[in-house]
Scaffold this motif. Structure first.
Motif, PDB file in Angstrom:
ATOM      1  N   ALA A 390       0.838  -1.204   0.000  1.00  0.00           N
ATOM      2  CA  ALA A 390       0.000   0.000   0.000  1.00  0.00           C
ATOM      3  C   ALA A 390       0.863   1.240   0.000  1.00  0.00           C
ATOM      4  N   PHE A 391       0.428   2.254  -0.742  1.00  0.00           N
ATOM      5  CA  PHE A 391       1.071   3.567  -0.674  1.00  0.00           C
ATOM      6  C   PHE A 391       0.073   4.637  -1.070  1.00  0.00           C
ATOM      7  N   GLY A 392       0.141   5.753  -0.346  1.00  0.00           N
ATOM      8  CA  GLY A 392      -0.750   6.883  -0.557  1.00  0.00           C
ATOM      9  C   GLY A 392      -0.611   7.859   0.588  1.00  0.00           C
ATOM     10  N   GLU A 393      -0.935   9.109   0.334  1.00  0.00           N
ATOM     11  CA  GLU A 393      -0.867  10.150   1.361  1.00  0.00           C
ATOM     12  C   GLU A 393      -2.217  10.292   2.033  1.00  0.00           C
ATOM     13  N   ILE A 394      -2.213  10.468   3.339  1.00  0.00           N
ATOM     14  CA  ILE A 394      -3.450  10.637   4.104  1.00  0.00           C
ATOM     15  C   ILE A 394      -3.608  12.098   4.497  1.00  0.00           C
ATOM     16  N   GLY A 395      -4.772  12.677   4.154  1.00  0.00           N
ATOM     17  CA  GLY A 395      -5.075  14.048   4.532  1.00  0.00           C
ATOM     18  C   GLY A 395      -5.751  14.114   5.885  1.00  0.00           C
ATOM     19  N   PRO A 424      -4.293   5.138  -4.132  1.00  0.00           N
ATOM     20  CA  PRO A 424      -5.368   6.138  -4.160  1.00  0.00           C
ATOM     21  C   PRO A 424      -6.267   5.952  -5.382  1.00  0.00           C
ATOM     22  N   ARG A 425      -7.564   6.138  -5.196  1.00  0.00           N
ATOM     23  CA  ARG A 425      -8.508   5.960  -6.298  1.00  0.00           C
ATOM     24  C   ARG A 425      -8.235   6.946  -7.430  1.00  0.00           C
ATOM     25  N   GLN A 426      -7.752   8.123  -7.083  1.00  0.00           N
ATOM     26  CA  GLN A 426      -7.444   9.125  -8.105  1.00  0.00           C
ATOM     27  C   GLN A 426      -6.347   8.631  -9.046  1.00  0.00           C
ATOM     28  N   SER A 427      -5.369   7.910  -8.511  1.00  0.00           N
ATOM     29  CA  SER A 427      -4.289   7.369  -9.344  1.00  0.00           C
ATOM     30  C   SER A 427      -4.775   6.189 -10.182  1.00  0.00           C
ATOM     31  N   LEU A 428      -5.768   5.459  -9.681  1.00  0.00           N
ATOM     32  CA  LEU A 428      -6.273   4.290 -10.397  1.00  0.00           C
ATOM     33  C   LEU A 428      -6.940   4.680 -11.713  1.00  0.00           C
ATOM     34  N   LYS A 429      -7.495   5.896 -11.784  1.00  0.00           N
ATOM     35  CA  LYS A 429      -8.193   6.332 -12.986  1.00  0.00           C
ATOM     36  C   LYS A 429      -7.253   6.439 -14.186  1.00  0.00           C
ATOM     37  N   SER A 430      -6.000   6.713 -13.938  1.00  0.00           N
ATOM     38  CA  SER A 430      -5.046   6.893 -15.031  1.00  0.00           C
ATOM     39  C   SER A 430      -4.282   5.614 -15.369  1.00  0.00           C
ATOM     40  N   MET A 431      -4.701   4.463 -14.802  1.00  0.00           N
ATOM     41  CA  MET A 431      -3.995   3.206 -15.020  1.00  0.00           C
ATOM     42  C   MET A 431      -4.958   2.155 -15.546  1.00  0.00           C
ATOM     43  N   ASP A 432      -4.444   1.247 -16.358  1.00  0.00           N
ATOM     44  CA  ASP A 432      -5.219   0.152 -16.929  1.00  0.00           C
ATOM     45  C   ASP A 432      -4.838  -1.150 -16.238  1.00  0.00           C
ATOM     46  N   GLN A 433      -5.824  -1.799 -15.622  1.00  0.00           N
ATOM     47  CA  GLN A 433      -5.564  -3.038 -14.895  1.00  0.00           C
ATOM     48  C   GLN A 433      -4.999  -4.122 -15.803  1.00  0.00           C
ATOM     49  N   ASN A 434      -5.336  -4.097 -17.076  1.00  0.00           N
ATOM     50  CA  ASN A 434      -4.866  -5.126 -18.007  1.00  0.00           C
ATOM     51  C   ASN A 434      -3.362  -5.050 -18.259  1.00  0.00           C
ATOM     52  N   ASP A 435      -2.760  -3.916 -17.929  1.00  0.00           N
ATOM     53  CA  ASP A 435      -1.320  -3.751 -18.147  1.00  0.00           C
ATOM     54  C   ASP A 435      -0.488  -4.355 -17.017  1.00  0.00           C
ATOM     55  N   TYR A 436      -1.157  -4.811 -15.951  1.00  0.00           N
ATOM     56  CA  TYR A 436      -0.424  -5.297 -14.787  1.00  0.00           C
ATOM     57  C   TYR A 436      -0.985  -6.647 -14.355  1.00  0.00           C
ATOM     58  N   SER A 437      -0.094  -7.504 -13.898  1.00  0.00           N
ATOM     59  CA  SER A 437      -0.527  -8.794 -13.354  1.00  0.00           C
ATOM     60  C   SER A 437      -0.918  -8.685 -11.891  1.00  0.00           C
ATOM     61  N   LYS A 439      -3.073  -7.103  -8.787  1.00  0.00           N
ATOM     62  CA  LYS A 439      -4.423  -6.556  -8.638  1.00  0.00           C
ATOM     63  C   LYS A 439      -4.341  -5.164  -8.025  1.00  0.00           C
ATOM     64  N   LEU A 440      -4.955  -4.199  -8.694  1.00  0.00           N
ATOM     65  CA  LEU A 440      -4.945  -2.813  -8.228  1.00  0.00           C
ATOM     66  C   LEU A 440      -6.270  -2.495  -7.545  1.00  0.00           C
ATOM     67  N   ILE A 441      -6.195  -1.988  -6.332  1.00  0.00           N
ATOM     68  CA  ILE A 441      -7.387  -1.632  -5.559  1.00  0.00           C
ATOM     69  C   ILE A 441      -7.305  -0.146  -5.223  1.00  0.00           C
ATOM     70  N   GLY A 442      -8.258   0.632  -5.693  1.00  0.00           N
ATOM     71  CA  GLY A 442      -8.272   2.065  -5.423  1.00  0.00           C
ATOM     72  C   GLY A 442      -9.160   2.400  -4.240  1.00  0.00           C
ATOM     73  N   VAL A 443      -8.698   3.250  -3.352  1.00  0.00           N
ATOM     74  CA  VAL A 443      -9.477   3.690  -2.187  1.00  0.00           C
ATOM     75  C   VAL A 443      -9.471   5.203  -2.141  1.00  0.00           C
TER      76      VAL A 443
END
Length: 454
Positions: A390-395, A424-437, A439-443
């Protein structure tokens, strides 16, 4: 004739004053003022003839920079920190705690450089016989290494000018002195003037000089701050003496990035490069243990995975203890406050201990989400999935914000075999799950991150 007057100078920042101060008005350090003599030129010597240097002015396009402007040291981690190698005519300051491996590292690069270049190793701390014994232990037997054991800075510069070696190493600057200066070696004036002398020699002869500097009890390089302004690069050698890992970090570099680090491991035969720091830091991870999570931090262009451990336990004191090692203490306190306010958790009667495994330090906010997950896991004694990162900044509102270099972090986690990545869910929008083996989970907030493990 030059006249001398007494002034008081701060040995931390070089601030000068006509009277003594208990606290430096410039840097705020206490009891750092020392009495020094300052020479001022007389009126006759102060009057100079006008000098015209018009013929020495060069256009930028006229200056020729060839491909051989850098020396490769043979140690890729050291070259990475320097920005690609040792620049000709540069002066590099290498600092670190006693016994951390500064002299060992420099003697090891002599083995590779000595095959093609001549190296002058100047030592003011060891005799030639002692250096020979250390060289034998490190298997350094190059014919291009020459030893000089003197402390007179002027004599050293004269020797460099006459012999013209390709590379010079000074070990250490605190032992060097200029005989005309009455203060003792290692003092403010001696360190500054010796560094100035070596700097002019390096620039005029296009010979790179590496200077070893001691550190004080606060971990900063001993001597005035003006010494760090004189040199071209300032490197710190860090690490716990009871651990084998060593980190070479750059603080200043005129010829490269200041964000790169080099990772080494201290072995019986000297320092060895660690080409995969993530694997070293993650080795020996516990299984089915609460309060542990892995995050990814960026050191320059290099993503490094680090394991964070948190222990939240009932306090035996009226005021619970909070300790953090390898992570900013104030940042940990903010995350605890956010969890109490936004997630309904209670840490008021608990001791909280946080540690980044391997003596590594996380200096960015991307590790916030992993710290929050560790706190949640330790509080409820619920182990997290060991294949999760996990990685992301907490406000302050409990939201999970985007971090930089998200693609490099995810690819490093995928390379190391992790199965799911919380980002972060905001970062998930710019990524395609099919490009990675992986599993990406956005929160979008910390409550969503906790629900993944419910």
């Amino acid at each position: 004739m030059a006249k001398s007057k007494t002034v008081y100078e701060c040995n931390q920042c070089g601030y000068q004053s006509g009277k003594w101060y208990g606290k430096c008005p410039d840097c705020g350090s206490w009891n750092t003022f020392e009495e020094v003599e300052q020479f001022t030129p007389s009126k006759s010597s102060a009057s100079k003839k006008n000098v015209d240097l018009t013929d020495k002015i060069l256009e930028l396009e006229e200056i020729d920079v060839d491909d051989d402007v850098r020396y490769k040291t043979g140690i890729n981690e050291f070259d990475r920190v320097l920005g690609g190698g040792l620049v000709k005519g540069s002066i590099v300051l290498l600092g670190g705690a006693p016994g951390i491996g500064k002299s060992t590292l420099l003697l090891q690069i002599c083995q590779y450089l000595g095959e093609e270049y001549s190296i002058l190793y100047v030592s003011g701390e060891e005799s030639a016989r002692q250096i020979k014994i250390r060289a034998q232990r490190l298997n350094v037997d190059t014919d291009g290494l020459y030893i000089l054991t003197v402390t007179d800075a002027e004599a050293i510069c004269d020797t460099i000018s006459s012999s013209k070696p390709d590379i010079v190493i000074i070990d250490s600057i605190q032992t060097m002195n200029i005989p005309q200066i009455t203060s003792s070696p290692g003092s403010l004036t001696q360190v500054r003037e010796c560094t100035n002398l070596f700097m002019h020699t390096a620039k005029s002869l296009e010979i790179p000089i590496i200077i070893v500097g001691h550190v004080n009890k606060d971990g900063a390089i001993a001597g005035p701050k003006v010494m760090e302004h004189i040199v071209d690069a300032v490197l710190y050698f860090e690490g716990e003496r009871n651990m084998t890992s060593r980190i070479l970090r750059t603080v200043k570099n005129r010829y490269g990035s200041t964000n790169e680090i080099g990772v080494f491991e201290m072995m019986d035969k000297g320092l060895e490069e660690v080409e995969n720091p993530s694997q070293m830091l993650l080795s020996g991870r516990p299984e089915n243990v609460s309060g542990t999570c892995v995050t990814c931090t960026m050191e320059g262009l290099r993503p490094i995975l680090a394991e964070i451990q948190v222990l939240a336990t009932k306090s035996g004191f009226s005021a619970p203890r909070r300790m953090s090692k390898g992570f900013d203490f104030n940042r940990m306190a903010i995350i605890i406050a956010v969890l109490e306010k936004r997630a309904g958790m209670f840490f008021g009667s608990l001791d909280v201990y946080l540690n980044v495994v391997g003596g590594f330090s996380i200096n960015e906010t991307a590790g916030d989400l992993a710290v929050a997950l560790c706190l949640y896991s330790s509080l409820f004694d619920k182990p997290l999935n060991e294949n999760t990162i996990a990685f992301g900044e907490i406000g302050l509102g409990g939201e999970v914000r985007a971090v930089s270099n998200i693609i490099q972090r995810v690819r490093e986690a995928q390379r190391m075999g992790f199965e799911q990545c919380i980002i972060p869910r905001q970062s998930l929008k710019s990524m395609d799950q099919n490009d990675y083996s992986i599993k990406l989970i956005g929160v979008s907030d910390i409550k969503e991150a906790f629900k993944i493990f419910d």
